[in-house]
Scaffold this motif. Structure first.
Motif, PDB file in Angstrom:
ATOM      1  N   ALA A  51       0.936  -1.221   0.031  1.00 13.26           N
ATOM      2  CA  ALA A  51       0.106  -0.007  -0.171  1.00 13.26           C
ATOM      3  C   ALA A  51       0.859   1.358  -0.046  1.00 13.26           C
ATOM      4  N   VAL A  52       0.782   2.292  -1.014  1.00 14.68           N
ATOM      5  CA  VAL A  52       1.432   3.438  -0.977  1.00 14.68           C
ATOM      6  C   VAL A  52       0.402   4.585  -1.244  1.00 14.68           C
ATOM      7  N   GLY A  53       0.378   5.550  -0.054  1.00 11.47           N
ATOM      8  CA  GLY A  53      -0.445   6.621  -0.183  1.00 11.47           C
ATOM      9  C   GLY A  53      -0.344   7.253   1.178  1.00 11.47           C
ATOM     10  N   GLU A  54      -1.712   8.053   1.421  1.00 16.39           N
ATOM     11  CA  GLU A  54      -2.180   8.623   2.618  1.00 16.39           C
ATOM     12  C   GLU A  54      -3.366   8.016   2.838  1.00 16.39           C
ATOM     13  N   PHE A  55      -3.372   6.899   4.031  1.00 16.26           N
ATOM     14  CA  PHE A  55      -4.636   6.249   4.427  1.00 16.26           C
ATOM     15  C   PHE A  55      -5.067   6.401   5.742  1.00 16.26           C
ATOM     16  N   ASN A  56      -6.516   5.868   5.981  1.00 14.55           N
ATOM     17  CA  ASN A  56      -7.091   5.793   7.319  1.00 14.55           C
ATOM     18  C   ASN A  56      -7.254   4.506   7.360  1.00 14.55           C
ATOM     19  N   PHE A  57      -7.211   3.818   8.472  1.00 11.26           N
ATOM     20  CA  PHE A  57      -7.625   2.591   8.571  1.00 11.26           C
ATOM     21  C   PHE A  57      -8.743   2.203   9.668  1.00 11.26           C
ATOM     22  N   ASN A  58      -9.738   1.751   9.803  1.00 13.42           N
ATOM     23  CA  ASN A  58     -10.660   1.186  10.700  1.00 13.42           C
ATOM     24  C   ASN A  58     -11.134   0.022  10.854  1.00 13.42           C
ATOM     25  N   VAL A  59     -11.553  -0.373  11.929  1.00 11.17           N
ATOM     26  CA  VAL A  59     -12.074  -1.719  12.173  1.00 11.17           C
ATOM     27  C   VAL A  59     -13.299  -1.383  13.122  1.00 11.17           C
ATOM     28  N   SER A  60     -14.586  -1.935  12.740  1.00 14.54           N
ATOM     29  CA  SER A  60     -15.529  -1.509  13.600  1.00 14.54           C
ATOM     30  C   SER A  60     -16.619  -2.776  13.505  1.00 14.54           C
ATOM     31  N   THR A  61     -17.263  -2.863  14.649  1.00 13.99           N
ATOM     32  CA  THR A  61     -18.412  -3.817  14.785  1.00 13.99           C
ATOM     33  C   THR A  61     -19.828  -3.113  15.032  1.00 13.99           C
ATOM     34  N   ARG A  62     -20.881  -3.877  14.857  1.00 14.22           N
ATOM     35  CA  ARG A  62     -22.140  -3.280  15.186  1.00 14.22           C
ATOM     36  C   ARG A  62     -22.346  -3.542  16.641  1.00 14.22           C
ATOM     37  N   LYS A  63     -21.773  -4.674  17.302  1.00  8.30           N
ATOM     38  CA  LYS A  63     -22.153  -5.020  18.709  1.00  8.30           C
ATOM     39  C   LYS A  63     -20.734  -5.376  19.246  1.00  8.30           C
ATOM     40  N   THR A  64     -20.871  -5.355  20.455  1.00 11.57           N
ATOM     41  CA  THR A  64     -19.717  -5.762  21.272  1.00 11.57           C
ATOM     42  C   THR A  64     -20.063  -7.106  22.085  1.00 11.57           C
ATOM     43  N   SER A  65     -21.154  -7.403  22.300  1.00  5.34           N
ATOM     44  CA  SER A  65     -21.616  -8.906  22.812  1.00  5.34           C
ATOM     45  C   SER A  65     -22.813  -9.393  22.206  1.00  5.34           C
ATOM     46  N   LEU A  66     -22.856 -10.427  22.352  1.00  7.45           N
ATOM     47  CA  LEU A  66     -24.102 -11.103  21.562  1.00  7.45           C
ATOM     48  C   LEU A  66     -24.250 -12.869  21.946  1.00  7.45           C
ATOM     49  N   ASN A  67     -25.552 -13.035  21.762  1.00  7.25           N
ATOM     50  CA  ASN A  67     -25.914 -14.482  22.300  1.00  7.25           C
ATOM     51  C   ASN A  67     -25.355 -15.645  21.388  1.00  7.25           C
ATOM     52  N   ALA A  68     -25.208 -16.994  21.862  1.00  4.43           N
ATOM     53  CA  ALA A  68     -24.825 -17.972  20.768  1.00  4.43           C
ATOM     54  C   ALA A  68     -25.802 -18.095  19.682  1.00  4.43           C
ATOM     55  N   THR A  69     -25.392 -18.208  18.646  1.00  2.98           N
ATOM     56  CA  THR A  69     -25.888 -18.300  17.259  1.00  2.98           C
ATOM     57  C   THR A  69     -26.536 -17.047  16.554  1.00  2.98           C
ATOM     58  N   LYS A  85      -6.451  -0.006  -5.331  1.00  2.00           N
ATOM     59  CA  LYS A  85      -6.793  -1.412  -5.816  1.00  2.00           C
ATOM     60  C   LYS A  85      -5.802  -2.420  -6.058  1.00  2.00           C
ATOM     61  N   LEU A  86      -4.446  -1.748  -5.512  1.00  2.00           N
ATOM     62  CA  LEU A  86      -3.143  -2.660  -5.740  1.00  2.00           C
ATOM     63  C   LEU A  86      -2.724  -3.394  -4.489  1.00  2.00           C
ATOM     64  N   PHE A  87      -3.671  -3.382  -3.271  1.00  2.00           N
ATOM     65  CA  PHE A  87      -3.164  -4.133  -1.992  1.00  2.00           C
ATOM     66  C   PHE A  87      -4.431  -4.877  -1.687  1.00  2.00           C
ATOM     67  N   LYS A  88      -4.134  -5.666  -0.697  1.00  2.00           N
ATOM     68  CA  LYS A  88      -4.941  -6.801  -0.099  1.00  2.00           C
ATOM     69  C   LYS A  88      -5.144  -6.257   1.198  1.00  2.00           C
ATOM     70  N   LEU A  89      -6.469  -6.163   1.584  1.00  2.00           N
ATOM     71  CA  LEU A  89      -6.878  -5.644   3.103  1.00  2.00           C
ATOM     72  C   LEU A  89      -6.628  -6.841   4.188  1.00  2.00           C
ATOM     73  N   PRO A  90      -6.139  -6.377   5.189  1.00  2.00           N
ATOM     74  CA  PRO A  90      -5.770  -7.256   6.341  1.00  2.00           C
ATOM     75  C   PRO A  90      -7.009  -8.219   6.716  1.00  2.00           C
ATOM     76  N   GLU A  91      -6.692  -9.316   7.057  1.00  2.00           N
ATOM     77  CA  GLU A  91      -7.785 -10.012   7.621  1.00  2.00           C
ATOM     78  C   GLU A  91      -7.802 -10.302   9.204  1.00  2.00           C
ATOM     79  N   PRO A  92      -9.003 -10.482   9.768  1.00  2.00           N
ATOM     80  CA  PRO A  92      -8.862 -10.584  11.343  1.00  2.00           C
ATOM     81  C   PRO A  92      -8.376 -11.903  11.551  1.00  2.00           C
TER      82      PRO A  92
END
Length: 153
Positions: A51-69, A85-92
């Motif tokens: 990745a080459v440039g000026e970027f902002n990186f953000n990881v977000s979730t809609r919830k922080t706790s949940l029930n099974a299933t 378009k020339l790099f791969k996003l990191p994976e959790p």
């Protein structure tokens, strides 16, 4: 480049408007040489993937706790200006007790004379199989800035 051009014929139609004839012209900007410097390998972070440039990186979730299933939506997003378009996003990196589905990729990138800008993201659907606490490792994104000529974690 082959271009079709309207050229005045010097004649006029019944209403006095100029008449034009179409002709094909070949236009060339000449040859150019572009010198591409290699990416620096010195002090390169382990997770750097081009990745080459000026970027902002953000990881977000809609919830922080949940029930099974119950499902959780997690979004990994990179926005800014650069080679989006020339790099791969990191994976959790998630525990095996969490079921993770293929991410939904979203791209909103514009290419102008000043370069590429916009955002790309992966949205993951995550479902826990059992009740419990699941620690999730922090994520990072490294990129090269042209001004500093170094990679930023």
């Amino acid at each position: 480049m082959d271009v079709t051009v309207d050229v005045p014929t010097g004649r006029r139609d019944f209403f006095g408007s100029r008449m034009y004839a179409q002709t094909n012209k070949t236009v060339s900007a000449g040859s150019r040489t572009i010198n591409v410097k290699p990416l620096p390998v010195e002090n390169q972070p382990a997770n750097f993937n081009g990745a080459v440039g000026e970027f902002n990186f953000n990881v977000s979730t809609r919830k922080t706790s949940l029930n099974a299933t119950e499902s959780l939506q997690a979004t990994v997003e990179v926005s800014g200006k650069g080679n989006l378009k020339l790099f791969k996003l990191p994976e959790p990196e998630l525990p095996s007790a969490l079921e993770v589905y293929e991410p939904e990729f979203t791209e909103g990138v514009r290419t102008t004379l000043s370069g590429m800008q916009g955002k790309i993201s992966n949205q993951y659907t995550i479902v826990p199989a059992f009740r419990g606490k699941y620690p999730i490792a922090p994520m990072s994104f490294s990129y090269l800035t042209l001004q500093q000529k170094s990679t930023l974690p």
